[in-house]
Write a protein that holds these residues in place. Structure first.
Motif, PDB file in Angstrom:
ATOM      1  N   THR A 177       0.869  -1.183   0.000  1.00 27.88           N
ATOM      2  CA  THR A 177       0.000   0.000   0.000  1.00 27.88           C
ATOM      3  C   THR A 177       0.897   1.221   0.000  1.00 27.88           C
ATOM      4  OG1 THR A 177      -0.129   0.081   2.429  1.00 27.88           O
ATOM      5  CG2 THR A 177      -1.823  -1.190   1.271  1.00 27.88           C
ATOM      6  N   GLN A 178       0.467   2.239  -0.721  1.00 20.22           N
ATOM      7  CA  GLN A 178       1.300   3.437  -0.850  1.00 20.22           C
ATOM      8  C   GLN A 178       0.427   4.679  -0.884  1.00 20.22           C
ATOM      9  OE1 GLN A 178       3.150   3.741  -4.805  1.00 20.22           O
ATOM     10  NE2 GLN A 178       1.973   1.926  -5.396  1.00 20.22           N
ATOM     11  N   SER A 179       1.069   5.815  -0.675  1.00 18.53           N
ATOM     12  CA  SER A 179       0.371   7.099  -0.690  1.00 18.53           C
ATOM     13  C   SER A 179       0.301   7.637  -2.114  1.00 18.53           C
ATOM     14  CB  SER A 179       1.094   8.099   0.211  1.00 18.53           C
ATOM     15  OG  SER A 179       2.366   8.414  -0.332  1.00 18.53           O
ATOM     16  N   ARG A 180      -0.353   8.777  -2.269  1.00 15.60           N
ATOM     17  CA  ARG A 180      -0.423   9.411  -3.583  1.00 15.60           C
ATOM     18  C   ARG A 180       0.963   9.762  -4.110  1.00 15.60           C
ATOM     19  NH1 ARG A 180      -5.161  12.107  -5.408  1.00 15.60           N
ATOM     20  NH2 ARG A 180      -7.006  11.595  -4.182  1.00 15.60           N
ATOM     21  N   LEU A 181       1.891  10.007  -3.188  1.00 20.29           N
ATOM     22  CA  LEU A 181       3.254  10.380  -3.577  1.00 20.29           C
ATOM     23  C   LEU A 181       4.130   9.179  -3.846  1.00 20.29           C
ATOM     24  CD1 LEU A 181       3.814  13.293  -1.039  1.00 20.29           C
ATOM     25  CD2 LEU A 181       3.054  13.433  -3.413  1.00 20.29           C
ATOM     26  N   GLY A 182       3.540   7.965  -3.751  1.00 23.45           N
ATOM     27  CA  GLY A 182       4.303   6.757  -4.042  1.00 23.45           C
ATOM     28  C   GLY A 182       5.154   6.275  -2.885  1.00 23.45           C
ATOM     29  N   ILE A 183       4.808   6.696  -1.657  1.00 23.63           N
ATOM     30  CA  ILE A 183       5.542   6.252  -0.467  1.00 23.63           C
ATOM     31  C   ILE A 183       4.876   4.979   0.062  1.00 23.63           C
ATOM     32  CG2 ILE A 183       6.368   6.847   1.830  1.00 23.63           C
ATOM     33  CD1 ILE A 183       7.548   8.524  -0.438  1.00 23.63           C
ATOM     34  N   ILE A 184       5.652   3.909   0.254  1.00 25.20           N
ATOM     35  CA  ILE A 184       5.119   2.636   0.721  1.00 25.20           C
ATOM     36  C   ILE A 184       4.695   2.769   2.185  1.00 25.20           C
ATOM     37  CG2 ILE A 184       5.651   0.202   1.150  1.00 25.20           C
ATOM     38  CD1 ILE A 184       7.600   0.321  -1.197  1.00 25.20           C
ATOM     39  N   GLN A 185       3.470   2.352   2.480  1.00 24.19           N
ATOM     40  CA  GLN A 185       2.940   2.423   3.840  1.00 24.19           C
ATOM     41  C   GLN A 185       2.978   1.059   4.528  1.00 24.19           C
ATOM     42  OE1 GLN A 185       2.072   5.378   5.110  1.00 24.19           O
ATOM     43  NE2 GLN A 185       2.353   6.477   3.201  1.00 24.19           N
TER      44      GLN A 185
END
Length: 268
Positions: A177-185
């Motif tokens: 899962t990732q944010s809109r900015l492409g950061i993996i959560q």
């Protein structure tokens, strides 16, 4: 005679005595008034001056005034004490209500109800504080019921989350899962196994850091941006995965936006 001499020197014009004068002589009050003979004897001229010692009358007046003031003062004090008593009881009851209301905020619903029950009076004639106590009891019941409902829903969500997480961990599919900015959560165990990184090491990394071909990073970022802006249902692309040991694995990546962006920023 000395008094008359003093009176003559102070009032050379007798007309000043027509309306009467209150004079003090040797610390005693005297009422001085001129009276014309013509008022009773038409054929007579001249006048007579009446001088009366009014000490007793003034003492009586002053005594009446003092008694009136004392009576009014006593009535005022009694009225204030009565008002203080009448307001004191409700204010103490209202203070107890205000003191016990924070119990609802910390979840001590039973304790709050016991305190509010103690404030209720067994009387036919209820005042606003009685109604406030009853409403507070009702509110305590509602808050407790809502808290139980929320707690039950949270337990169900936790059980559902754990179940889904166990399915994801057991499936041979890499899930991120990732944010809109492409950061993996978040990442499942298979993703950690395939990348050679621990889950906590994957968290906070950019998704493009997993793609071996650096020249393709900007293209992937643009496609992810278009996924949100165009409200598309999925984005699919094939790029090699760069493992922690330098090996590469050819992977088909499928991105699907979530229905709603989570508070931690998770969106894909």
């Amino acid at each position: 005679l000395p008094f008359l001499q003093s009176l003559a020197s102070r009032f050379p014009n007798p007309e000043a005595l027509d309306q009467g004068q209150l004079l003090t002589w040797k610390n005693k009050p005297f009422d001085v008034h001129r009276f014309y003979f013509q008022q009773t004897l038409p054929n007579q001229t001249g006048f007579i001056v009446f001088i009366s010692n009014v000490s007793e009358q003034l003492d009586t007046i002053n005594s009446v005034i003092r008694q009136g003031l004392m009576t009014n003062l006593a009535a005022l004090i009694i009225g204030e004490l009565g008002l203080l008593y009448l307001l004191g009881l409700p204010m103490r009851r209202l203070k107890r209500v205000a003191t016990n209301l924070p119990l609802l905020a910390v979840g001590a619903y039973q304790d709050a109800r016991e305190q509010f029950y103690a404030l209720r009076r067994k009387t036919v004639f209820k005042d606003e504080i009685d109604y406030l106590s009853e409403n507070a009891i009702t509110l305590a019941h509602q808050l407790e019921q809502n808290a139980l409902t929320i707690d039950s829903a949270n337990r169900d969500l936790v059980a559902e989350r754990d179940f889904i997480r166990s399915l994801l961990d057991s499936a041979q599919v890499m899930v991120l899962t990732q944010s809109r900015l492409g950061i993996i959560q978040e990442a499942n165990k298979f993703a950690a196994q395939l990348t050679g990184l621990a889950v906590r090491q994957l968290q906070g990394k950019r998704f493009t850091d997993l793609i071996s071909n650096i020249e393709e990073h900007q293209l992937v970022i643009s496609n992810l941006k278009a996924l949100f802006e165009n409200k598309e249902q999925r984005l699919e692309h094939e790029h090699a995965l760069l493992r922690s040991n330098g090996e590469q694995r050819q992977i088909v990546w499928v991105h699907t936006p979530l229905k709603a962006e989570h508070s931690d920023g998770t969106a894909v």
